[in-house]
Scaffold this motif. Structure first.
Motif, PDB file in Angstrom:
ATOM      1  N   LYS A   1      27.745  34.081  39.211  1.00  0.00           N
ATOM      2  CA  LYS A   1      27.897  33.037  40.224  1.00  0.00           C
ATOM      3  C   LYS A   1      29.374  32.684  40.420  1.00  0.00           C
ATOM      4  O   LYS A   1      29.820  32.441  41.551  1.00  0.00           O
ATOM      5  CB  LYS A   1      27.060  31.812  39.865  1.00  0.00           C
ATOM      6  N   ASP A   2      30.142  32.693  39.351  1.00  0.00           N
ATOM      7  CA  ASP A   2      31.584  32.453  39.488  1.00  0.00           C
ATOM      8  C   ASP A   2      32.226  33.556  40.325  1.00  0.00           C
ATOM      9  O   ASP A   2      33.113  33.288  41.153  1.00  0.00           O
ATOM     10  CB  ASP A   2      32.248  32.398  38.109  1.00  0.00           C
ATOM     11  N   ALA A   3      31.785  34.794  40.120  1.00  0.00           N
ATOM     12  CA  ALA A   3      32.316  35.910  40.913  1.00  0.00           C
ATOM     13  C   ALA A   3      31.991  35.719  42.387  1.00  0.00           C
ATOM     14  O   ALA A   3      32.846  35.946  43.259  1.00  0.00           O
ATOM     15  CB  ALA A   3      31.725  37.226  40.402  1.00  0.00           C
ATOM     16  N   GLN A   4      30.759  35.291  42.685  1.00  0.00           N
ATOM     17  CA  GLN A   4      30.368  35.118  44.082  1.00  0.00           C
ATOM     18  C   GLN A   4      31.088  33.946  44.735  1.00  0.00           C
ATOM     19  O   GLN A   4      31.413  34.001  45.927  1.00  0.00           O
ATOM     20  CB  GLN A   4      28.850  34.932  44.166  1.00  0.00           C
ATOM     21  N   VAL A   5      31.353  32.895  43.982  1.00  0.00           N
ATOM     22  CA  VAL A   5      32.133  31.782  44.522  1.00  0.00           C
ATOM     23  C   VAL A   5      33.536  32.270  44.888  1.00  0.00           C
ATOM     24  O   VAL A   5      34.067  31.943  45.957  1.00  0.00           O
ATOM     25  CB  VAL A   5      32.200  30.621  43.513  1.00  0.00           C
ATOM     26  N   ALA A   6      34.137  33.054  44.010  1.00  0.00           N
ATOM     27  CA  ALA A   6      35.483  33.570  44.281  1.00  0.00           C
ATOM     28  C   ALA A   6      35.493  34.437  45.543  1.00  0.00           C
ATOM     29  O   ALA A   6      36.404  34.334  46.379  1.00  0.00           O
ATOM     30  CB  ALA A   6      35.984  34.361  43.080  1.00  0.00           C
ATOM     31  N   LEU A   7      34.493  35.282  45.703  1.00  0.00           N
ATOM     32  CA  LEU A   7      34.434  36.133  46.889  1.00  0.00           C
ATOM     33  C   LEU A   7      34.184  35.308  48.150  1.00  0.00           C
ATOM     34  O   LEU A   7      34.749  35.590  49.212  1.00  0.00           O
ATOM     35  CB  LEU A   7      33.349  37.197  46.719  1.00  0.00           C
TER      36      LEU A   7
ATOM     37  N   ASP B   1      37.982  39.247  32.896  1.00  0.00           N
ATOM     38  CA  ASP B   1      39.172  38.777  33.610  1.00  0.00           C
ATOM     39  C   ASP B   1      39.362  39.472  34.954  1.00  0.00           C
ATOM     40  O   ASP B   1      40.435  39.390  35.550  1.00  0.00           O
ATOM     41  CB  ASP B   1      40.426  38.956  32.747  1.00  0.00           C
ATOM     42  N   PHE B   2      38.318  40.152  35.448  1.00  0.00           N
ATOM     43  CA  PHE B   2      38.414  40.819  36.750  1.00  0.00           C
ATOM     44  C   PHE B   2      38.653  39.784  37.843  1.00  0.00           C
ATOM     45  O   PHE B   2      38.049  38.708  37.851  1.00  0.00           O
ATOM     46  CB  PHE B   2      37.128  41.590  37.044  1.00  0.00           C
ATOM     47  N   THR B   3      39.560  40.096  38.772  1.00  0.00           N
ATOM     48  CA  THR B   3      39.867  39.203  39.887  1.00  0.00           C
ATOM     49  C   THR B   3      38.987  39.569  41.071  1.00  0.00           C
ATOM     50  O   THR B   3      39.122  40.661  41.635  1.00  0.00           O
ATOM     51  CB  THR B   3      41.356  39.312  40.283  1.00  0.00           C
ATOM     52  N   TYR B   4      38.089  38.669  41.457  1.00  0.00           N
ATOM     53  CA  TYR B   4      37.128  38.964  42.518  1.00  0.00           C
ATOM     54  C   TYR B   4      37.707  38.601  43.876  1.00  0.00           C
ATOM     55  O   TYR B   4      37.625  37.449  44.329  1.00  0.00           O
ATOM     56  CB  TYR B   4      35.812  38.234  42.256  1.00  0.00           C
ATOM     57  N   THR B   5      38.314  39.597  44.504  1.00  0.00           N
ATOM     58  CA  THR B   5      38.764  39.507  45.883  1.00  0.00           C
ATOM     59  C   THR B   5      38.280  40.756  46.596  1.00  0.00           C
ATOM     60  O   THR B   5      37.919  41.768  45.960  1.00  0.00           O
ATOM     61  CB  THR B   5      40.297  39.432  45.980  1.00  0.00           C
TER      62      THR B   5
END
Length: 298
Positions: free
Chosen positions: A202-208, A78-82
């Motif tokens: 990949k979801d983390a990289q999309v968020a960033l 549940d980490f928020t990738y910003t």
């Protein structure tokens, strides 16, 4: 038997809240050795600094963490990738290691993380090594501007981001702008892809990618910080970078007229092809910055 001055390097994890941060750290003989914090970029990890650590880590303390969403660092599901959250983790990492004052190497994604850290703790920043780490609108290519403008509701936006996360997209980032691709070790982009292909990455990289606009919105603040604090700065830049072209390097001189600028005929990952030229520049720069007393870790 004589030995060459290659760094002794440790590889370990440290828990920063609920994030298990992996990092590499050289162990020089001097306990008061100058400290260089190495902040990697997309789509790589701390391994991009492995050769730099080998050649400089016997003389200086080089510390290179993997950001959440990269390399061997493990973040909760549940980490928020910003970029704000990545800076939070880096701030905690610096505190946990007791890094009182250091030069920070800012590259690509590492630049917005490093500049956030500098805003929060200017007293810790002894100087900057900037390598294709952007803080000016002039330093955004047309492709980069289009990419940053993508929003979740933009037709085809997510697909366009995910194309960059494929092996072909990763290799492109290494090879574009490099006159002699045979100087590039393919292991680098292959290892990057291994980590990119881990579950959830990949979801983390999309968020960033979708959050990158938050960095551009801070450019004026970072430029004000540079003018106000005037940190000693070494700029090394690959001019063939498809994302951050040469004007982004020269723009720093507007706020830091005494900065040292070196341009190289290569691409985004300049250390991959020009380690022999860049490492001595960093060594000389660290020696000049640490010409006075060096603060010890708390």
């Amino acid at each position: 038997m004589d030995t060459l001055p290659i760094a002794r390097t440790i590889h370990r994890h440290i828990d920063i809240g609920d994030v298990r941060v992996f990092f590499r750290e050289s162990q020089p003989d001097r306990p008061d050795a100058p400290v260089l914090l190495l902040l990697h970029g997309f789509p790589s990890g701390s391994h991009q600094f492995r050769r730099l650590i080998d050649v400089l880590g016997a003389r200086y303390r080089l510390v290179a963490p993997d950001h959440p969403g990269f390399g061997r660092t493990v973040a909760p599901v549940d980490f928020t990738y910003t970029f704000d959250r990545l800076a939070d983790v880096t701030e905690g990492f610096v505190h946990a290691l007791g890094l009182v004052r250091f030069v920070v190497y800012v590259f690509d994604f590492g630049a917005p993380i490093g500049f956030r850290l500098a805003e929060r703790h200017p007293e810790r920043i002894a100087g900057l090594v900037v390598q294709n780490g952007n803080a000016y609108v002039e330093g955004l290519s047309a492709d980069a501007r289009e990419f940053i403008a993508l929003r979740p509701e933009t037709p085809g936006a997510l697909e366009r981001i995910r194309v960059l996360l494929t092996l072909e997209g990763t290799r492109m980032q290494y090879e574009t702008g490099v006159p002699d691709p045979e100087r590039l070790a393919p292991d680098a982009w292959l290892l990057d892809q291994v980590y990119l292909d881990l579950p959830g990455r990949k979801d983390a990289q999309v968020a960033l990618a979708l959050d990158y606009r938050s960095n551009v919105e801070r450019y004026e603040r970072w430029q004000h910080w540079l003018r106000t604090h005037t940190p000693p700065t070494l700029i090394t830049w690959g001019v063939g970078d498809p994302f951050f072209p040469e004007p982004g390097a020269r723009a720093y001189l507007r706020d830091l007229p005494d900065a040292e600028l070196h341009l190289f005929d290569t691409g985004h990952f300049a250390l991959e092809t020009h380690l022999g030229e860049i490492a001595p520049l960093i060594a000389g720069f660290l020696d000049r910055v640490w010409a006075g007393p060096v603060p010890r870790a708390a």
